[in-house]
Design a protein around this motif. Structure first.
Motif, PDB file in Angstrom:
ATOM      1  N   VAL A   1      -4.675   8.543   4.380  1.00  0.00           N
ATOM      2  CA  VAL A   1      -5.661   7.480   4.396  1.00  0.00           C
ATOM      3  C   VAL A   1      -6.170   6.923   3.304  1.00  0.00           C
ATOM      4  O   VAL A   1      -6.341   5.883   2.974  1.00  0.00           O
ATOM      5  CB  VAL A   1      -6.674   7.922   5.537  1.00  0.00           C
TER       6      VAL A   1
ATOM      7  N   ASN B   1       2.245   1.807  -3.365  1.00  0.00           N
ATOM      8  CA  ASN B   1       1.242   2.185  -4.337  1.00  0.00           C
ATOM      9  C   ASN B   1       1.049   3.722  -3.987  1.00  0.00           C
ATOM     10  O   ASN B   1       0.722   4.580  -4.905  1.00  0.00           O
ATOM     11  CB  ASN B   1      -0.041   1.470  -4.143  1.00  0.00           C
ATOM     12  N   LYS B   2       1.204   4.059  -2.632  1.00  0.00           N
ATOM     13  CA  LYS B   2       0.928   5.667  -2.348  1.00  0.00           C
ATOM     14  C   LYS B   2       1.976   6.325  -2.849  1.00  0.00           C
ATOM     15  O   LYS B   2       1.847   7.479  -3.592  1.00  0.00           O
ATOM     16  CB  LYS B   2       0.910   5.824  -1.078  1.00  0.00           C
TER      17      LYS B   2
ATOM     18  N   PHE C   1       0.737  -1.167  -0.064  1.00  0.00           N
ATOM     19  CA  PHE C   1       0.038   0.269   0.051  1.00  0.00           C
ATOM     20  C   PHE C   1       0.938   1.215   0.086  1.00  0.00           C
ATOM     21  O   PHE C   1       0.832   2.172  -0.897  1.00  0.00           O
ATOM     22  CB  PHE C   1      -0.994   0.016   1.041  1.00  0.00           C
TER      23      PHE C   1
ATOM     24  N   PHE D   1       3.803  -3.879  -7.653  1.00  0.00           N
ATOM     25  CA  PHE D   1       2.720  -3.979  -6.865  1.00  0.00           C
ATOM     26  C   PHE D   1       1.921  -4.835  -7.781  1.00  0.00           C
ATOM     27  O   PHE D   1       1.148  -5.630  -7.253  1.00  0.00           O
ATOM     28  CB  PHE D   1       2.032  -2.372  -6.948  1.00  0.00           C
TER      29      PHE D   1
ATOM     30  N   GLY E   1      -4.614   7.123   0.408  1.00  0.00           N
ATOM     31  CA  GLY E   1      -3.647   6.340  -0.249  1.00  0.00           C
ATOM     32  C   GLY E   1      -4.013   4.843   0.013  1.00  0.00           C
ATOM     33  O   GLY E   1      -3.839   3.981  -0.965  1.00  0.00           O
ATOM     34  N   ASP E   2      -3.939   4.687   1.397  1.00  0.00           N
ATOM     35  CA  ASP E   2      -4.205   3.195   1.791  1.00  0.00           C
ATOM     36  C   ASP E   2      -5.303   2.637   1.412  1.00  0.00           C
ATOM     37  O   ASP E   2      -5.233   1.526   0.995  1.00  0.00           O
ATOM     38  CB  ASP E   2      -4.139   3.107   3.435  1.00  0.00           C
ATOM     39  N   MET E   3      -6.484   3.556   1.464  1.00  0.00           N
ATOM     40  CA  MET E   3      -7.930   2.838   0.889  1.00  0.00           C
ATOM     41  C   MET E   3      -7.788   2.586  -0.600  1.00  0.00           C
ATOM     42  O   MET E   3      -8.539   1.480  -1.123  1.00  0.00           O
ATOM     43  CB  MET E   3      -8.825   4.012   1.286  1.00  0.00           C
ATOM     44  N   VAL E   4      -6.942   3.266  -1.379  1.00  0.00           N
ATOM     45  CA  VAL E   4      -6.855   2.911  -2.849  1.00  0.00           C
ATOM     46  C   VAL E   4      -6.249   1.680  -2.860  1.00  0.00           C
ATOM     47  O   VAL E   4      -6.659   0.717  -3.723  1.00  0.00           O
ATOM     48  CB  VAL E   4      -6.097   4.188  -3.437  1.00  0.00           C
ATOM     49  N   GLY E   5      -5.193   1.592  -2.214  1.00  0.00           N
ATOM     50  CA  GLY E   5      -4.453   0.296  -2.132  1.00  0.00           C
ATOM     51  C   GLY E   5      -5.262  -0.864  -1.812  1.00  0.00           C
ATOM     52  O   GLY E   5      -5.330  -1.899  -2.406  1.00  0.00           O
ATOM     53  N   PHE E   6      -6.100  -0.609  -0.694  1.00  0.00           N
ATOM     54  CA  PHE E   6      -7.044  -1.650  -0.301  1.00  0.00           C
ATOM     55  C   PHE E   6      -8.278  -1.922  -1.227  1.00  0.00           C
ATOM     56  O   PHE E   6      -8.441  -3.139  -1.206  1.00  0.00           O
ATOM     57  CB  PHE E   6      -7.659  -0.987   1.076  1.00  0.00           C
TER      58      PHE E   6
END
Lengths: 502, 167
Positions: free
Chosen positions: B90, A221-222, A218, A395, B92-97
């Motif tokens: 947050v 990805n960010k 994650f 990723f 960014g994390d949600m996009v990954g999730f």
């Protein structure tokens, strides 16, 4: 002891293990070069597959991956100023300025040689220490072993960034999660709330991957990093790299030895990993140098010290993990998880009952260091191209690998759904200062802890912890928990006193 | 001033420890209840202590009307940049999730051998990689998965509920 050593030598000569060591080392060096990910990630991804391998092969591969990834990381640290792995951060300070001065090849030679020889000599130190440690370990009974697990948890909570209480909560949550499912002593299921899936308990692979690997992805990805522009000529010629390597032996041998020793000692101390080791060595090198003013501008000593210490840490780290079941660093928690998945009980008995396996792991580390050194010397110009790999590829491939890994560990599709929940928990725990390694350690050692605790209570009663060794361990636990807060309190008082005087 | 969601996590931990502790106490065998009871009790006490500390830090900071102190769980609304950073983080994390969930849902529907190339193709294309490269990568990953897991390891990969409907 000698028999075990000979057996270990025979083991590493087995074609599958030899091939495994070569492949794992090559992979570790390549992965170590990529700044966004480290060898640790590969180790985490391998955990669910260990059941498919012979224990000797699986553990040798994992040790090689852990031991040499920082060698690849030094290449990027020197040539592009971005540490490939955390322990390489100190190398950037002098390595990159040397490259800017046109001495990239020399800097690479210094780093690779220091790192490789540091790794080799530290394995030798570990061999010497094993016979000394075995009698100490034999004195440990259930109460001592039970408290050693508490101590291991305490050491890991020290790594927690924000609050030690949160670290401790995470560790205890791990133990509580391990309690779900069948209880080995009674053969009855507990804490499953009538759910069939929870009868067999949670899967270690799901916890490890969800807590550690997914949050890393994650983050990747960010930030979307890992592409680094680099001038291929900066790596220098092969002759320059070899000259740099010889310089370590000719001019910096005492600094190298001092750094290896300090790195090894830091490695033995639980919870202090290679990053602390490399910075500590850098600090002592600067303090003892005749030219401290040159540090940070491209001093060779500033490369030799952190590189030799960072690799020397791993053997010490491994020894503490094998001898006491206390993970020397966060990555060793994963190794402990692999032990459990392979049906090997980690902890003090490991060194006594599986001496040949322990020796095999150490010899694998030594061989991996030599192979990695050769790869780095001859392949640095190629390896640097790896930094151009886009984060999108990492990723795109790692997420399916994670999901697939979780599934193949038990072939339950529910494990994959649980992964989503654990991943979310892992992300927020990390964000709010709860230690994921502490939770995993609690989960991995939970069964053993219960076994020793129940044994201690039934055999020695509720006051089982009154033996001298137990009291010494309890003292260490209190010291671990109290040191930080007491130090902060004293510092705050001193500050307020100073303020009042002014 | 707004509360940091970390406090909510602590409340959840307290509730979980109470539930686990309560259930553990109901077991008759000492071997069954010893560890979960002790651990749940410890988690409960530690979580309450941490919650109290964070609330006190919160109160102190509100009283002084000063920005966030290190280790406390409050975020001052005046720190707009900081708040935006937290939101972005947050998000960014949600996009990954969301990507992870996409992969899991696709696997549930169409199985591993379809979801893996699909995920790789869509993710690579979304991140600026050409169609051709993305397709080659997706196909290579699928062939690798099939050869290693189905042929070599002899594993039966989840085929997905859609395939299950037709078989």
């Amino acid at each position: 002891m000698i028999e075990a050593f000979v057996q270990a030598l025979v083991n590493v000569c087995r074609p599958d293990i030899a091939l495994g060591i070569i492949l794992a080392t090559t992979l570790a060096v390549i992965v170590g070069v990529i700044p966004a990910i480290s060898g640790a990630l590969v180790v985490i991804l391998i955990v669910p597959f260990v059941w498919a391998f012979d224990p000797l092969l699986a553990l040798s591969i994992m040790c090689c991956l852990i031991a040499v990834s920082c060698m690849g990381g030094s290449i990027t640290a020197i040539l592009i100023g971005i540490p490939g792995d955390n322990p390489n951060a100190a190398t950037v300070l002098d390595g990159f300025p040397m490259t800017q001065k046109g001495q990239g090849g020399r800097a690479l030679g210094l780093a690779i040689t220091s790192n490789m020889l540091g790794g080799l000599i530290s394995v030798f130190f570990a061999f010497i220490m094993i016979p000394v440690m075995i009698p100490i370990i034999m004195a440990f009974r259930s109460p001592e072993l039970c408290l050693m697990i508490v101590l291991a948890l305490m050491f890991i909570t020290v790594l927690t960034k924000e609050s030690r209480i949160k670290g401790l909560i995470a560790g205890l949550l791990g133990i509580l999660l391990a309690c779900i499912g069948f209880q080995p002593a009674t053969g009855m299921a507990r804490l499953n709330f009538g759910n069939l899936y929870l009868y067999s308990g949670l899967n270690a692979a799901t916890i490890v991957l969800g807590m550690l690997a997914v949050p890393i992805m994650f983050q990747l990805n960010k930030t979307g990093t890992s592409i680094a522009p680099v001038d291929m000529k900066s790596a220098g010629k092969l002759s320059e790299i070899i000259k740099g390597g010889l310089e370590v032996i000719r001019y910096h041998k005492w600094l190298w030895l001092r750094s290896v020793l300090s790195g090894y000692i830091v490695g033995i101390m639980p919870a202090l990993g290679a990053t602390v080791g490399s910075w500590a060595a850098y600090g002592q090198a600067k303090q003892t140098s005749k030219h401290p003013e040159l540090f940070g501008t491209g001093s060779p000593e500033g490369i030799v010290a952190p590189e030799s210490a960072s690799n020397a840490c791993h053997a010490g780290d491994l020894l503490t993990t094998l001898a006491f079941g206390i993970p020397g660093s966060g990555i060793m928690v994963i190794l402990l998880a692999a032990f459990v998945m392979l049906g090997i009980q980690p902890g003090p008995k490991m060194l006594v009952e599986h001496t040949a396996l322990c020796f095999t792991m150490l010899i694998s580390v030594a061989i991996a260091n030599v192979i990695a050194g050769v790869i780095c010397v001859f392949g640095s110009t190629f390896l640097i191209k790896v930094t151009r790999v886009s984060f999108a590829y990492i990723f795109a491939f790692v997420i399916p690998i994670i999901v697939l890994s979780v599934y193949v560990a038990r072939q339950y599709m529910i494990d994959v759904y649980v992964l989503a929940v654990i991943s979310l928990l892992g992300v927020f725990m990390d964000k709010w200062g709860y230690s994921a390694p502490a939770l995993i350690l609690g989960f991995v050692l939970g069964d053993q802890f219960e076994y020793y605790l129940v044994n201690s209570v039934t055999m020695y009663g509720p006051l089982f912890f009154l033996s001298p060794i137990c009291l010494a361990i309890i003292f260490l636990v209190i010291l671990m928990m109290g040191y930080g807060p007491v130090k902060n309190m004293i510092m705050a008082r001193m500050k307020s006193k100073k303020g009042a005087t002014i | 001033m707004i509360m940091n969601p970390s406090l909510y996590l602590l409340v959840i931990i307290i509730i979980v420890s109470m539930v686990f502790g309560g259930v553990s106490l109901s077991y008759s065998s000492l071997k069954m209840k010893l560890l979960p009871t002790i651990v749940s009790g410890l988690i409960f006490v530690l979580a309450v202590v941490e919650l109290t500390l964070e609330l006190l830090a919160n109160k102190r900071a509100t009283g002084k009307n000063q920005p966030k102190t290190e280790g406390s769980s409050i975020i001052n609304v005046n720190e707009e940049v900081g708040l935006e950073h937290v939101d972005d983080d947050v998000r960014g994390d949600m996009v990954g999730f969301a990507w992870l969930m996409g992969m899991i849902i696709a696997t549930y529907l169409v199985g591993f051998l379809v979801s893996i190339p699909l995920f790789i193709l869509i993710y690579l294309k979304k991140n600026g990689i050409s169609w051709l490269k993305s397709a080659i990568m997706a196909a290579a990953a699928d062939i690798f998965t099939f050869l290693v897991f189905v042929k070599v390891l002899q594993l039966e990969l989840f085929p997905g509920i859609i395939v299950n409907l037709f078989t």
